[in-house]
Write an enzyme that holds these catalytic residues in place. Structure first.
Site, PDB file in Angstrom:
ATOM      1  CB  SER A   1     -32.350 -38.315 -19.861  1.00  0.00           C
ATOM      2  OG  SER A   1     -31.712 -39.564 -19.896  1.00  0.00           O
TER       3      SER A   1
ATOM      4  CG  HIS B   1     -31.889 -34.501 -18.369  1.00  0.00           C
ATOM      5  ND1 HIS B   1     -31.856 -33.940 -19.631  1.00  0.00           N
ATOM      6  CD2 HIS B   1     -31.030 -35.541 -18.404  1.00  0.00           C
ATOM      7  CE1 HIS B   1     -31.022 -34.620 -20.395  1.00  0.00           C
ATOM      8  NE2 HIS B   1     -30.489 -35.607 -19.679  1.00  0.00           N
TER       9      HIS B   1
ATOM     10  CE  LYS C   1     -27.255 -33.893 -19.661  1.00  0.00           C
ATOM     11  NZ  LYS C   1     -27.230 -35.017 -18.724  1.00  0.00           N
TER      12      LYS C   1
HETATM   13  C1  LIG Z   1     -26.070 -35.899 -18.555  1.00  0.00           C
HETATM   14  C2  LIG Z   1     -26.069 -36.535 -17.233  1.00  0.00           C
HETATM   15  C3  LIG Z   1     -24.874 -36.645 -16.501  1.00  0.00           C
HETATM   16  C4  LIG Z   1     -23.555 -36.221 -17.072  1.00  0.00           C
HETATM   17  O1  LIG Z   1     -23.391 -34.852 -17.014  1.00  0.00           O
HETATM   18  P1  LIG Z   1     -22.138 -34.200 -17.802  1.00  0.00           P
HETATM   19  O2  LIG Z   1     -21.987 -32.877 -17.179  1.00  0.00           O
HETATM   20  O3  LIG Z   1     -22.528 -34.142 -19.232  1.00  0.00           O
HETATM   21  O4  LIG Z   1     -20.966 -35.095 -17.561  1.00  0.00           O
HETATM   22  C5  LIG Z   1     -24.933 -37.182 -15.238  1.00  0.00           C
HETATM   23  N1  LIG Z   1     -26.093 -37.618 -14.717  1.00  0.00           N
HETATM   24  C6  LIG Z   1     -27.259 -37.542 -15.389  1.00  0.00           C
HETATM   25  C7  LIG Z   1     -28.518 -38.019 -14.745  1.00  0.00           C
HETATM   26  C8  LIG Z   1     -27.279 -37.008 -16.681  1.00  0.00           C
HETATM   27  O5  LIG Z   1     -28.428 -36.931 -17.350  1.00  0.00           O
END
Ligand SMILES: *Cc1c(COP(=O)(O)O)cnc(C)c1O
Length: 396
Positions: free
Chosen positions: A186, A214, A244
């Site tokens: 990310s 992502h 997301k």
């Molecule tokens: C954003 C993210 C998470 C967390 O996801 P949420 O649903 O916001 O708790 C977990 N792993 C990765 C790789 C992320 O980028």
């Protein structure tokens, strides 16, 4: 009376962070988290949300959520294994398995929770985990919770992974060895080298685990990084988030039926934390249906991402080597990066500065997250503000 030890600890550490300029101040939004946001009465072009497809504010999802609240109420009332499994949860899990081309799927309250749940349900102190050094914080915590030996390999360095996998297997010390990676990283927007990882995993009989938070909704025409490489059959754990691109909240693991059956009896957040609310589940189902019916939003996301990237590059900014819509604008110096982000904000663009320790020292960047919901006019406005501040600060 509060503890004086605690008071001392908090005061000292908060002051320390503030002195170093590392204390994060949170700006509450006075609007939905759409392509334009309002903060402190001011409208800004929003380049900081993970709402890739604009679905967080989509009317179709809102309608699904309203309907579910009417039908099922606002809370699920219990953990999944007591009686907090509504038929909506089952429907969501069936949809997720279709979406990910796997036999089955299990939903959790967040993506973070998935990693707390899934790793320690399978791995223990007699096992080892090969983990990319840039993996997400929740992967790191999930690995720690399992008490397995954590072996970090250099970021996307397949030679390093192969050597460490060979050592781990040949040592004969471990019952099971897993390799675990983000699908899309990310901070730089680069994609994990899944074909090579799968090859190494086959050679050494490693368990494969990809957290595609992502990548889903973004790569593979929406189905994610694993699908993008045509590896749906080859990855044991596919982790995703509903928070997301899907636009709601929650997370899931997709994989073979036996794996999902095991997680349903052994993963602690499933057993001991109340399930997703009816509104979240219904909105997520609708969102996945939209993604499976049409690639229109996905195409728009990529068009906008390419437009923003081309614009920033033509202005002379260093946008790194992203392979996804994540668009860093690399500035380097931490103080300069913070100032740049603040000046963008003053002029009407909300793009967060990301600095050490989130990224290595000297690689401070302002990270831009274009979405399907931005119009070309919004992106043009952002680019002209970038040009103004870039010139003002002598960067372009
Ligand atoms: C954003 C993210 C998470 C967390 O996801 P949420 O649903 O916001 O708790 C977990 N792993 C990765 C790789 C992320 O980028």
């Amino acid at each position: 009376m509060s503890s004086s030890v605690l008071n001392h600890f908090l005061r000292k550490n908060l002051e320390d962070l503030k002195e170093k300029g590392l204390y994060n101040i949170i700006d509450p939004l006075e609007s939905p988290n759409g392509p334009l946001i309002k903060i402190a009465g001011k409208e800004l072009v929003n380049l900081s949300s993970n709402n890739y497809l604009g679905l967080a504010t989509d009317q179709r999802l809102k309608d699904a959520a309203f309907k579910a609240v009417e039908q099922f109420g606002v809370g699920a009332g219990a953990v999944r294994t007591i009686n907090g499994t509504l038929k909506l949860h089952v429907e969501l899990e069936e949809k997720l398995a279709q979406f990910k081309h796997t036999e089955a799927a299990i939903a959790y309250q967040s993506g973070f929770n998935c990693n707390m749940a899934a790793i320690s349900a399978v791995m223990d102190k007699n096992d080892a985990i090969l983990s990319d050094e840039l993996n997400h914080a929740s992967i790191i915590d999930g690995c720690r919770l399992s008490r397995a030996k954590i072996i970090r390999y250099r970021h996307s360095d397949m030679e390093d992974l192969r050597l460490r996998a060979k050592d781990a297997i040949e040592s004969g010390q471990y019952n099971k060895v897993m390799v675990i990676t983000d699908g899309v990283f990310s901070m730089d927007g680069d994609i994990a080298k899944l074909p090579e990882i799968v090859e190494i995993a086959a050679e050494f009989d490693l368990i494969t685990y990809v957290d595609d938070a992502h990548g889903s909704g973004v790569l593979g025409e929406g189905a994610g990084t694993v699908k993008h490489f045509g590896l749906s059959e080859k990855i044991d754990f596919q982790i995703g988030t509903l928070s997301k691109a899907i636009g709601v909240v929650g997370g899931y693991v997709a994989g073979k039926k036996e794996l999902i059956d095991w997680l349903k009896v052994r993963s602690r957040p499933f057993l001991f934390s109340t399930s997703l609310t009816p509104a979240d589940v219904a909105a997520s189902i609708r969102s996945i249906e939209i993604l499976m019916e049409s690639t229109e939003l996905n195409k728009r996301l990529w068009d906008n991402a390419n437009y923003l990237k081309t614009g920033l590059k033509e202005l002379g900014f260093d946008i790194g080597a992203s392979e996804t819509p994540i668009t860093p604008c690399i500035i380097g110096d931490e103080v300069k990066t913070q100032l740049f982000s603040k000046r963008l904000n003053d002029e009407g663009v909300y793009a967060k500065a990301i600095v050490f320790p989130t990224v290595p020292k000297g690689t401070g960047r302002v990270r831009n997250m274009p979405s399907a919901a931005h119009t070309k006019e919004m992106l043009d406005q952002a680019l002209s503000i970038y040009e103004k501040i870039g010139k003002e600060m002598g960067m372009i």
